[in-house]
Design an enzyme around this catalytic site. Structure first.
Site, mmCIF file in Angstrom:
data_model
loop_
_atom_site.group_PDB
_atom_site.id
_atom_site.type_symbol
_atom_site.label_atom_id
_atom_site.label_comp_id
_atom_site.label_asym_id
_atom_site.label_seq_id
_atom_site.Cartn_x
_atom_site.Cartn_y
_atom_site.Cartn_z
ATOM 1 C CG PHE A 110 10.228 15.418 8.645
ATOM 2 C CD1 PHE A 110 10.197 14.295 7.852
ATOM 3 C CD2 PHE A 110 11.282 16.299 8.493
ATOM 4 C CE1 PHE A 110 11.204 14.030 6.926
ATOM 5 C CE2 PHE A 110 12.296 16.056 7.574
ATOM 6 C CZ PHE A 110 12.256 14.915 6.783
ATOM 7 C CB CYS A 111 4.040 16.219 11.414
ATOM 8 S SG CYS A 111 3.583 14.542 10.954
ATOM 9 C CB SER A 112 7.671 20.529 10.815
ATOM 10 O OG SER A 112 7.961 19.660 11.883
#
Length: 285
Positions: free
Chosen positions: A230-232
């Site tokens: 999740f782009c983390s």
């Protein structure tokens, strides 16, 4: 600074990290990873502290503007950014709020095409905001769709109704899943659903288990969830690489169009996979 052990936002650590050298504090209003939210009171405290040392506060509100009423003046933020596709609007559209004095102090990084009021060989006179930031032909169709989406969400659905419905949904799903958590499946972020907005994320040491849940939810129950980082990535690598599970996450995101019955269908899938994980994993082999 980091979060509290339960995944909640740690105001004390955040305040301690602000020093006279701080020029910009960029922070998320709510996490896209696990839904953890910063209260309006804590955010206003951060803004006051940043302003006291001469800095500015930039707020990523992509996970809150579509879901609740956000008052930029009451929060004291200098800039706020959000995306429109998260509130039923067209993709590739977003919005940037900035205090008038803050926007006026910024130079555009893309120029030409109506960003300036006049030019000379040795200097340029930029327009006042927002014109100085709108170079070239604008996406007018996207703007029309954006305005329509905002009117629909704000006026026909209502932010109070959305926030209350999401809270009810997340409480219900949390109640269904908590008895299923253990060594093989964990919940990211605070256990209290009211601190997580409309997001619930499950994590596991086993990528095969997470993939089995996602696969059965999609193929057998027609429920779409998301698996991955999740782009983390940086945060997850830092926190979970020693356990080998940084990428083994599954996120459920709800909005005003979701129902309790849909969440029960998903919870039944999780329960079924955990009851016989080997069989569920074999189906994807």
């Amino acid at each position: 600074f980091d979060l509290k052990p339960d995944g909640a936002f740690d105001l004390a650590q955040a305040l301690e990290a602000i020093s006279p050298r701080t020029r910009v504090l960029a922070i998320g209003h709510a996490s896209n990873l696990d839904g953890t939210r910063i209260s309006d009171e804590d955010l206003k405290t951060l803004a006051d502290r940043v302003h006291a040392v001469g800095g500015v506060l930039v707020l990523d509100a992509a996970q809150t503007v579509p879901h609740r009423h956000v008052d930029v003046q009451a929060l004291g933020v200098d800039f706020l950014a959000c995306s429109i596709h998260k509130m039923c609007g067209p993709t590739a559209m977003g919005a940037l709020y900035g205090r008038k004095e803050s926007l006026t102090a910024l130079r555009p990084f893309i120029v030409g095409g109506d960003t300036e009021s006049d030019t000379w060989l040795d200097r340029v006179e930029y327009k006042l905001p927002p014109g100085r930031f709108e170079a070239g032909l604008q996406h007018y169709a996207g703007m029309v769709g954006t305005a329509a989406a905002i009117r629909y969400v704000r006026d026909h659905v209502g932010f109070e109704a959305i926030e209350a419905h999401e809270r009810r949904l997340n409480r219900h799903l949390t109640h269904r899943l908590l008895p299923l958590l253990g060594d093989h499946l964990q919940l990211l972020g605070p256990v209290d659903a009211d601190q997580r907005g409309g997001v619930l994320t499950l994590a596991s040491h086993s990528g095969a288990l997470i993939n089995a849940i996602e696969r059965q939810a999609d193929r057998q129950a027609n429920v779409m969830v998301r698996v991955g980082m999740f782009c983390s990535n940086a945060y997850l690598h830092e926190r979970f690489d020693t356990r080998g599970s940084a990428a083994n996450n599954l996120r459920v995101s709800v909005y005003f169009y979701n129902t309790l019955d849909e969440l029960d269908v998903f919870a039944d899938v999780v329960e079924g996979v955990l009851a016989d994980p080997v069989a569920a994993m074999d189906e994807g082999a």
